[in-house]
Motif scaffolding. Structure first.
Motif, PDB file in Angstrom:
ATOM      1  N   ARG A  91      31.734  38.625  -0.980  1.00 27.64           N
ATOM      2  CA  ARG A  91      31.963  39.309   0.294  1.00 27.64           C
ATOM      3  C   ARG A  91      31.935  40.813   0.071  1.00 27.64           C
ATOM      4  NH1 ARG A  91      37.525  39.178   3.805  1.00 27.64           N
ATOM      5  NH2 ARG A  91      38.307  39.812   1.760  1.00 27.64           N
ATOM      6  N   LEU A  92      31.232  41.540   0.947  1.00 28.87           N
ATOM      7  CA  LEU A  92      31.208  42.998   0.912  1.00 28.87           C
ATOM      8  C   LEU A  92      31.661  43.518   2.263  1.00 28.87           C
ATOM      9  CD1 LEU A  92      30.565  45.775  -0.227  1.00 28.87           C
ATOM     10  CD2 LEU A  92      28.193  45.455   0.507  1.00 28.87           C
ATOM     11  N   ARG A  93      32.794  44.214   2.266  1.00 28.77           N
ATOM     12  CA  ARG A  93      33.327  44.814   3.496  1.00 28.77           C
ATOM     13  C   ARG A  93      32.928  46.290   3.473  1.00 28.77           C
ATOM     14  NH1 ARG A  93      39.402  43.364   2.364  1.00 28.77           N
ATOM     15  NH2 ARG A  93      38.644  44.187   0.371  1.00 28.77           N
ATOM     16  N   LEU A  94      31.988  46.648   4.349  1.00 30.03           N
ATOM     17  CA  LEU A  94      31.390  47.989   4.336  1.00 30.03           C
ATOM     18  C   LEU A  94      31.708  48.729   5.630  1.00 30.03           C
ATOM     19  CD1 LEU A  94      29.374  49.996   2.941  1.00 30.03           C
ATOM     20  CD2 LEU A  94      27.594  48.902   4.330  1.00 30.03           C
ATOM     21  N   GLY A  95      32.256  49.927   5.495  1.00 30.37           N
ATOM     22  CA  GLY A  95      32.497  50.768   6.654  1.00 30.37           C
ATOM     23  C   GLY A  95      31.491  51.899   6.725  1.00 30.37           C
ATOM     24  N   ILE A 140      38.698  47.555   3.045  1.00 27.97           N
ATOM     25  CA  ILE A 140      37.245  47.568   2.921  1.00 27.97           C
ATOM     26  C   ILE A 140      36.912  47.894   1.475  1.00 27.97           C
ATOM     27  CG2 ILE A 140      36.729  48.164   5.331  1.00 27.97           C
ATOM     28  CD1 ILE A 140      36.368  51.054   4.473  1.00 27.97           C
ATOM     29  N   ASP A 141      35.695  47.541   1.062  1.00 31.04           N
ATOM     30  CA  ASP A 141      35.280  47.745  -0.327  1.00 31.04           C
ATOM     31  C   ASP A 141      34.536  49.065  -0.523  1.00 31.04           C
ATOM     32  OD1 ASP A 141      36.156  45.090  -1.223  1.00 31.04           O
ATOM     33  OD2 ASP A 141      34.544  44.365   0.071  1.00 31.04           O
ATOM     34  N   ALA A 142      33.819  49.512   0.492  1.00 35.14           N
ATOM     35  CA  ALA A 142      33.027  50.738   0.365  1.00 35.14           C
ATOM     36  C   ALA A 142      32.791  51.297   1.765  1.00 35.14           C
ATOM     37  CB  ALA A 142      31.697  50.459  -0.333  1.00 35.14           C
ATOM     38  N   ALA A 143      32.371  52.571   1.824  1.00 32.86           N
ATOM     39  CA  ALA A 143      32.130  53.203   3.121  1.00 32.86           C
ATOM     40  C   ALA A 143      31.069  54.283   2.985  1.00 32.86           C
ATOM     41  CB  ALA A 143      33.417  53.797   3.690  1.00 32.86           C
ATOM     42  N   ILE A 144      30.256  54.428   4.035  1.00 33.09           N
ATOM     43  CA  ILE A 144      29.288  55.515   4.130  1.00 33.09           C
ATOM     44  C   ILE A 144      29.904  56.575   5.034  1.00 33.09           C
ATOM     45  CG2 ILE A 144      26.959  56.193   4.833  1.00 33.09           C
ATOM     46  CD1 ILE A 144      26.077  53.318   4.397  1.00 33.09           C
ATOM     47  N   LEU A 145      30.157  57.764   4.452  1.00 36.26           N
ATOM     48  CA  LEU A 145      30.842  58.818   5.211  1.00 36.26           C
ATOM     49  C   LEU A 145      30.564  60.177   4.568  1.00 36.26           C
ATOM     50  CD1 LEU A 145      33.124  59.031   2.926  1.00 36.26           C
ATOM     51  CD2 LEU A 145      34.484  57.594   4.399  1.00 36.26           C
ATOM     52  N   PRO A 146      30.959  61.274   5.226  1.00 31.52           N
ATOM     53  CA  PRO A 146      30.756  62.602   4.627  1.00 31.52           C
ATOM     54  C   PRO A 146      31.546  62.740   3.333  1.00 31.52           C
ATOM     55  CG  PRO A 146      31.205  62.792   6.975  1.00 31.52           C
ATOM     56  CD  PRO A 146      31.493  61.377   6.601  1.00 31.52           C
ATOM     57  N   LEU A 147      30.922  63.293   2.315  1.00 30.11           N
ATOM     58  CA  LEU A 147      31.572  63.462   1.021  1.00 30.11           C
ATOM     59  C   LEU A 147      32.220  64.845   0.942  1.00 30.11           C
ATOM     60  CD1 LEU A 147      28.866  61.997  -1.404  1.00 30.11           C
ATOM     61  CD2 LEU A 147      30.814  60.818  -0.357  1.00 30.11           C
ATOM     62  N   SER A 148      33.377  64.909   0.343  1.00 29.85           N
ATOM     63  CA  SER A 148      34.015  66.198   0.102  1.00 29.85           C
ATOM     64  C   SER A 148      33.342  66.880  -1.077  1.00 29.85           C
ATOM     65  CB  SER A 148      35.504  65.994  -0.181  1.00 29.85           C
ATOM     66  OG  SER A 148      35.678  65.192  -1.343  1.00 29.85           O
ATOM     67  N   SER A 267      38.899  48.800  -7.279  1.00 30.55           N
ATOM     68  CA  SER A 267      39.047  47.347  -7.293  1.00 30.55           C
ATOM     69  C   SER A 267      37.917  46.647  -6.550  1.00 30.55           C
ATOM     70  CB  SER A 267      40.396  46.949  -6.683  1.00 30.55           C
ATOM     71  OG  SER A 267      40.498  47.426  -5.351  1.00 30.55           O
ATOM     72  N   GLY A 268      37.102  47.424  -5.809  1.00 26.29           N
ATOM     73  CA  GLY A 268      35.979  46.833  -5.088  1.00 26.29           C
ATOM     74  C   GLY A 268      34.640  47.133  -5.727  1.00 26.29           C
ATOM     75  N   GLU A 269      34.656  47.598  -6.998  1.00 26.15           N
ATOM     76  CA  GLU A 269      33.414  47.973  -7.660  1.00 26.15           C
ATOM     77  C   GLU A 269      32.438  46.808  -7.748  1.00 26.15           C
ATOM     78  OE1 GLU A 269      33.421  51.345 -10.871  1.00 26.15           O
ATOM     79  OE2 GLU A 269      35.172  50.080 -11.224  1.00 26.15           O
ATOM     80  N   ALA A 270      32.937  45.635  -8.127  1.00 30.96           N
ATOM     81  CA  ALA A 270      32.058  44.479  -8.282  1.00 30.96           C
ATOM     82  C   ALA A 270      31.422  44.093  -6.954  1.00 30.96           C
ATOM     83  CB  ALA A 270      32.841  43.304  -8.857  1.00 30.96           C
ATOM     84  N   ALA A 271      32.209  44.148  -5.878  1.00 33.54           N
ATOM     85  CA  ALA A 271      31.685  43.765  -4.568  1.00 33.54           C
ATOM     86  C   ALA A 271      30.646  44.754  -4.060  1.00 33.54           C
ATOM     87  CB  ALA A 271      32.834  43.645  -3.561  1.00 33.54           C
ATOM     88  N   PHE A 275      25.161  46.711  -3.356  1.00 35.30           N
ATOM     89  CA  PHE A 275      24.774  47.602  -2.266  1.00 35.30           C
ATOM     90  C   PHE A 275      24.543  49.021  -2.774  1.00 35.30           C
ATOM     91  CE2 PHE A 275      25.540  50.418   1.348  1.00 35.30           C
ATOM     92  CZ  PHE A 275      24.661  49.868   2.281  1.00 35.30           C
ATOM     93  N   ARG A 276      25.364  49.469  -3.728  1.00 34.52           N
ATOM     94  CA  ARG A 276      25.157  50.802  -4.297  1.00 34.52           C
ATOM     95  C   ARG A 276      23.787  50.904  -4.955  1.00 34.52           C
ATOM     96  NH1 ARG A 276      30.320  49.925  -7.565  1.00 34.52           N
ATOM     97  NH2 ARG A 276      29.344  51.314  -9.088  1.00 34.52           N
TER      98      ARG A 276
END
Length: 295
Positions: A91-95, A140-148, A267-271, A275-276
């Motif tokens: 399962r991949l929970r992506l925001g 969630i495991d990962a998210a696409i958003l503005p990076l600091s 902790s969500g690296e494997a999931a 996608f990365r």
């Protein structure tokens, strides 16, 4: 060994009655009695004393704990195998934040899902603050958003989002290629309050003592584009949104842009790893082989 017959045996042993045992097993009494008889023939021993109450024989009493253990082991084995079967699908929970090019994002997600049928993809569109909070909480495991600017090694830069001034095609500024902030004094403005560019734009307007008139607010950049196209006001929009329905101008004084990237929790690296790799392997420009985010 027929587990149904063992269940019949347990139903009678625990209720002390062939009648109540049949009710518990949800079968007729003749069906249950025939099943018990078949079990006794299979074991080579009588399990019940036939009488007013179904009393266990000595052989039945010895068989009872083994029958109970057989059913428990069968239930545990079935549960374990079913859980293993489910766990084979990652399962991949992506925001992702609002304000990304939706059609291209959807194309990216669709092509990833097609290439990884064993991954159950769950998506969430939300403001960056909400996504960061959900990442911290492990929701969630990962998210696409503005990076600091200080994004660490748990982030992958994807593209840089620039901003343009969008005006109606009949607006006095429409024939120009660039505009200055002072040109926007008293101009009717439509905004998306949660847009990532808003803090930088507000600081620049305040520093130059320019006050545009806010005449509309929208929940999405596409909503802002529609308002500009309808002549309601002007807006600052991501560069990729221009579609010919409005005129766009550069705002050289507004140098702010955002690196858009993928961030993930440790902790969500494997999931998130598939996608990365998939996102990084795409060209994040207009000439990309697959339709993805950015120009």
């Amino acid at each position: 060994m027929n587990l149904t017959l063992i269940r019949y045996f347990m139903a009678v042993a625990e209720t002390g009655s062939f009648t109540r045992g049949a009710e518990r097993a949800n079968v007729t009494q003749p069906t249950l009695s025939a099943g018990i008889k078949r079990l006794e023939e299979s074991l080579g021993a009588s399990l019940f004393e036939r009488g007013r109450a179904a009393q266990l024989t000595p052989a039945g009493a010895r068989f009872l704990p083994r029958a109970r253990l057989l059913l428990q082991e069968w239930t545990a084995a079935r549960r374990e195998l079913r859980q293993q079967g489910k766990s084979t699908r990652q399962r991949l929970r992506l925001g992702y934040v609002s304000g990304l090019p939706q059609a291209r994002l959807a194309a990216l997600l669709g092509s990833f899902a097609a290439a990884h049928p064993d991954t159950a993809l769950e998506t969430l569109e939300a403001p960056a603050a909400t996504l960061n909070r959900r990442l911290d909480l492990g929701r969630i495991d990962a998210a696409i958003l503005p990076l600091s600017d200080d994004a660490d090694d748990m982030a992958l830069s994807l593209f840089r989002q620039r901003y343009l001034l969008a005006v109606p095609t009949q607006h006095p500024l429409a024939h120009r290629s660039t505009a200055r902030i002072v040109d926007l004094q008293d101009q009717p403005f439509v905004i998306r309050p949660q847009a990532e560019i808003m803090p930088a734009a507000e600081r620049l307007f305040a520093a130059l003592n320019v006050r545009p008139r806010i005449v509309g607010r929208a929940e999405s950049d596409q909503g802002l584009l529609a308002l500009v196209g309808a002549g309601i006001g002007i807006a600052i929009l991501p560069h990729w949104l221009a579609d010919g329905s409005v005129a766009t101008l550069a705002l050289p004084e507004l140098r702010d842009s955002h690196r858009i990237g993928l961030v993930w929790r440790k902790s969500g690296e494997a999931a998130s790893q598939p996608f990365r790799d998939f996102a990084a392997g795409h060209g994040w420009d207009g000439a990309a082989r697959h339709p993805v985010i950015g120009h």
